[in-house]
Design a protein around this motif. Structure first.
Motif, PDB file in Angstrom:
ATOM      1  N   LEU A 164       0.860  -1.177   0.000  1.00  0.00           N
ATOM      2  CA  LEU A 164       0.000   0.000   0.000  1.00  0.00           C
ATOM      3  C   LEU A 164       0.902   1.234   0.000  1.00  0.00           C
ATOM      4  O   LEU A 164       1.626   1.477   0.956  1.00  0.00           O
ATOM      5  CB  LEU A 164      -0.900  -0.013   1.244  1.00  0.00           C
ATOM      6  CG  LEU A 164      -1.690   1.259   1.551  1.00  0.00           C
ATOM      7  CD1 LEU A 164      -2.633   1.617   0.417  1.00  0.00           C
ATOM      8  CD2 LEU A 164      -2.487   1.094   2.841  1.00  0.00           C
ATOM      9  N   ALA A 165       0.859   1.981  -1.097  1.00  0.00           N
ATOM     10  CA  ALA A 165       1.680   3.193  -1.185  1.00  0.00           C
ATOM     11  C   ALA A 165       0.969   4.333  -0.465  1.00  0.00           C
ATOM     12  O   ALA A 165      -0.232   4.534  -0.619  1.00  0.00           O
ATOM     13  CB  ALA A 165       1.927   3.560  -2.651  1.00  0.00           C
ATOM     14  N   ILE A 166       1.731   5.041   0.337  1.00  0.00           N
ATOM     15  CA  ILE A 166       1.165   6.126   1.124  1.00  0.00           C
ATOM     16  C   ILE A 166       2.242   7.204   1.238  1.00  0.00           C
ATOM     17  O   ILE A 166       3.430   6.897   1.306  1.00  0.00           O
ATOM     18  CB  ILE A 166       0.729   5.592   2.525  1.00  0.00           C
ATOM     19  CG1 ILE A 166       0.244   6.703   3.432  1.00  0.00           C
ATOM     20  CG2 ILE A 166       1.813   4.818   3.213  1.00  0.00           C
ATOM     21  CD1 ILE A 166      -0.312   6.166   4.771  1.00  0.00           C
ATOM     22  N   ALA A 167       1.815   8.467   1.205  1.00  0.00           N
ATOM     23  CA  ALA A 167       2.800   9.539   1.403  1.00  0.00           C
ATOM     24  C   ALA A 167       3.215   9.529   2.869  1.00  0.00           C
ATOM     25  O   ALA A 167       2.393   9.238   3.735  1.00  0.00           O
ATOM     26  CB  ALA A 167       2.203  10.886   1.030  1.00  0.00           C
ATOM     27  N   ASN A 168       4.475   9.805   3.129  1.00  0.00           N
ATOM     28  CA  ASN A 168       4.989   9.766   4.504  1.00  0.00           C
ATOM     29  C   ASN A 168       4.154  10.670   5.417  1.00  0.00           C
ATOM     30  O   ASN A 168       4.148  11.885   5.242  1.00  0.00           O
ATOM     31  CB  ASN A 168       6.453  10.219   4.499  1.00  0.00           C
ATOM     32  CG  ASN A 168       7.133   9.956   5.823  1.00  0.00           C
ATOM     33  OD1 ASN A 168       6.475   9.862   6.853  1.00  0.00           O
ATOM     34  ND2 ASN A 168       8.443   9.832   5.791  1.00  0.00           N
ATOM     35  N   PRO A 169       3.431  10.071   6.389  1.00  0.00           N
ATOM     36  CA  PRO A 169       2.518  10.871   7.218  1.00  0.00           C
ATOM     37  C   PRO A 169       3.231  11.954   8.027  1.00  0.00           C
ATOM     38  O   PRO A 169       2.621  12.946   8.402  1.00  0.00           O
ATOM     39  CB  PRO A 169       1.902   9.835   8.168  1.00  0.00           C
ATOM     40  CG  PRO A 169       2.178   8.518   7.562  1.00  0.00           C
ATOM     41  CD  PRO A 169       3.427   8.665   6.749  1.00  0.00           C
ATOM     42  N   ARG A 170       4.533  11.747   8.263  1.00  0.00           N
ATOM     43  CA  ARG A 170       5.291  12.758   9.005  1.00  0.00           C
ATOM     44  C   ARG A 170       5.480  14.014   8.166  1.00  0.00           C
ATOM     45  O   ARG A 170       5.661  15.102   8.687  1.00  0.00           O
ATOM     46  CB  ARG A 170       6.680  12.211   9.345  1.00  0.00           C
ATOM     47  CG  ARG A 170       6.808  11.607  10.710  1.00  0.00           C
ATOM     48  CD  ARG A 170       8.196  11.015  10.860  1.00  0.00           C
ATOM     49  NE  ARG A 170       9.193  12.032  11.145  1.00  0.00           N
ATOM     50  CZ  ARG A 170      10.499  11.886  10.898  1.00  0.00           C
ATOM     51  NH1 ARG A 170      10.936  10.789  10.316  1.00  0.00           N
ATOM     52  NH2 ARG A 170      11.345  12.831  11.222  1.00  0.00           N
ATOM     53  N   LEU A 171       5.507  13.847   6.847  1.00  0.00           N
ATOM     54  CA  LEU A 171       5.878  14.952   5.963  1.00  0.00           C
ATOM     55  C   LEU A 171       4.716  15.513   5.165  1.00  0.00           C
ATOM     56  O   LEU A 171       4.668  16.700   4.887  1.00  0.00           O
ATOM     57  CB  LEU A 171       6.958  14.490   4.973  1.00  0.00           C
ATOM     58  CG  LEU A 171       8.153  13.734   5.530  1.00  0.00           C
ATOM     59  CD1 LEU A 171       9.091  13.344   4.403  1.00  0.00           C
ATOM     60  CD2 LEU A 171       8.885  14.575   6.559  1.00  0.00           C
ATOM     61  N   ALA A 172       3.794  14.634   4.762  1.00  0.00           N
ATOM     62  CA  ALA A 172       2.808  15.054   3.771  1.00  0.00           C
ATOM     63  C   ALA A 172       1.396  15.003   4.341  1.00  0.00           C
ATOM     64  O   ALA A 172       1.009  14.004   4.942  1.00  0.00           O
ATOM     65  CB  ALA A 172       2.904  14.149   2.543  1.00  0.00           C
ATOM     66  N   PRO A 173       0.612  16.072   4.157  1.00  0.00           N
ATOM     67  CA  PRO A 173      -0.758  16.097   4.657  1.00  0.00           C
ATOM     68  C   PRO A 173      -1.609  14.961   4.087  1.00  0.00           C
ATOM     69  O   PRO A 173      -2.468  14.417   4.780  1.00  0.00           O
ATOM     70  CB  PRO A 173      -1.295  17.447   4.189  1.00  0.00           C
ATOM     71  CG  PRO A 173      -0.136  18.232   3.721  1.00  0.00           C
ATOM     72  CD  PRO A 173       1.016  17.320   3.506  1.00  0.00           C
TER      73      PRO A 173
END
Lengths: 249, 228
Positions: A129-138
């Protein structure tokens, strides 16, 4: 002194130029690349001002602006970075507003894999599951919210592959390396339809809204093109372009 | 300046990646360097150019093509799936394969230089003394070209430690699997956690300095980085 006497009028002319044909340097969050290119072209046509666009992640712009980057306007991917810049005296107070609200979509390059119930997510039948890094991206933070709302976060986390921004996340899903991915609707939609593959537009009540705020930066104070651009973003014409790219406003 | 558990995991992962890559590169790179040093073939130019490509190509280009090639629809991906080991992106061994490509010139070129500078003479002498090919390699080439091998090992290791763009493109930022030091620093910076970024970045600066210091101290005059 002879050369300088020749150069002086030229220099004066060069220095005078920006005052006439106003220009604005805009830091644009990467996810807003496509609509902003269209808006900048229309803006130039309608007002005669020129918007020079730079695209990068909001975190990178924050570091650059703090260290004196020559931007007059920031179109952020979130609503916290502009507030932070304003608190540090780098943004003009009272100039902040939400120019777009992002829409999240669970998307796959494979047709038919993602249905309207997101059953693929519940069944766990996907490799990654590709996900934008939650630490960096809204968008990554919102995707985590969605999984938590559905009670699927713990199981899905083991299959996370993280892009450093939403563009890279899309790349992982687009190349088929990840079966599914949470991306921005603006990346996979054109003229109100999915460009390819299959997707589930995530209901907005499953995550905190992805508010993208614009901010006039201190360097842009008194710049005619900068304030004109911020006004332009609020026009019906600009908003229609923004909506056509999968955002709400 | 304290390093978090995540930072330490990233450091360990990076050292493991660089170590394995260096060993593999010495095994793969030595025959290539040997061939490049001795061949008269018209393929010498093209092969040398392919080996040197990563010196010129932006890592994002290399990473992008590796992502496509190793993906489920790419030729390498089809092959690894046929072997039954799945696809390589987002795995530690995927990073190893990418790093072998990426650091290849830094290992092949110093070894090739060292072998070329030996000339044919020592090998001819050894042959007249009835030394077989393997014997000649182990007891003549290796000792005489040792500085080249040392340079190659250090550069291959150090260059893999400094890898960023390729890992970013095919790694997927998975803790303990693909989140190496450079990616961890990048995350800290992007998340505006500058104190943590400083801590880890300082470790990298000191490490890189020590590696190069070792290289120039023990191997003076033999170090021609990136020049065939």
């Amino acid at each position: 002194m002879q050369p300088f006497r020749l150069l002086a009028p030229l220099l004066a002319l060069l220095l005078a130029l920006p005052a006439q044909a106003a220009e604005v340097n805009v830091a644009v969050a990467a996810n807003f690349t496509a609509p902003m290119k269209v808006i900048a072209a229309e803006f130039a046509k309608d007002t005669g001002h020129k918007a020079n666009l730079s695209f990068a992640s909001t975190g990178k712009f924050f570091a650059q602006i703090k260290n004196g980057a020559p931007f007059q306007v920031l179109l952020s991917a979130d609503d916290t970075t502009p507030a932070k810049l304003e608190a540090e005296g780098l943004g003009v107070p009272g100039s902040r507003f939400t120019y777009a609200i992002g829409t999240l979509v669970l998307w796959s390059a494979k047709p038919g894999l993602v249905d309207d119930n997101a059953s693929v997510l519940r069944s766990g039948r996907y490799n990654k599951l590709a996900i934008a890094n939650p630490r960096l991206a809204p968008y990554g933070k919102a995707a985590e919210d969605v999984l938590a709302s559905l009670g699927l976060l713990a199981g899905a986390r083991k299959k996370f592959v993280m892009g450093e921004n939403i563009a890279q996340t899309y790349q992982f899903a687009r190349t088929g390396n990840a079966d599914i991915g949470f991306v921005a609707l603006s990346q996979v939609m054109k003229d109100g339809k999915l460009i390819s593959g299959s997707g589930w537009i995530v209901p907005a009540n499953l995550h905190t809204p992805i508010r993208q705020d614009a901010q006039l930066l201190s360097l842009g104070k008194g710049n005619a093109a900068a304030s004109a651009l911020l006004d332009y973003l609020k026009t019906d014409k600009a908003r229609a372009i923004i909506r056509a790219h999968g955002y709400e406003i | 300046m304290t390093l978090s558990e995540g930072d330490l995991a990233a450091i360990w992962l990076t050292l493991r990646l660089a170590g394995i890559t260096t060993v593999l590169l010495l095994i793969i790179g030595t025959p290539i360097a040997w061939w490049l040093a001795h061949t008269q073939s018209k393929w010498k130019g093209p092969v040398g150019a392919v080996v040197a490509l990563p010196l010129v190509l932006p890592p994002t280009v290399l990473g992008f093509y590796l992502l496509l090639a190793m993906g489920p629809n790419g030729p390498v991906g089809q092959f690894t799936q046929w072997l039954g080991i799945g696809t390589l992106p987002f795995t530690f061994w995927g990073l190893v394969v990418a790093s072998v490509f990426y650091s290849m010139p830094f290992v092949v070129q110093p070894i090739q230089n060292a072998i070329e500078s030996l000339g044919p003479r020592p090998l001819e002498v050894a042959a007249t003394l009835r030394a077989g090919p393997w014997d000649r390699f182990w007891s003549v080439v290796l000792p005489l070209a040792r500085p080249g091998f040392v340079t190659a090992s250090i550069l291959g290791f150090a260059h893999t430690v400094g890898e960023f763009g390729v890992v970013l493109m095919i790694g997927g930022n998975i803790a303990g699997e693909t989140r190496v030091v450079s990616v961890q620093i990048y995350d800290h910076v992007e998340a505006m956690e500058y104190a943590q970024a400083h801590g880890l970045a300082a470790v990298m600066v000191v490490f890189s300095f020590l590696v190069l210091l070792a290289l120039y101290t023990w191997n003076p005059g033999k170090t021609r980085v990136g020049m065939p």
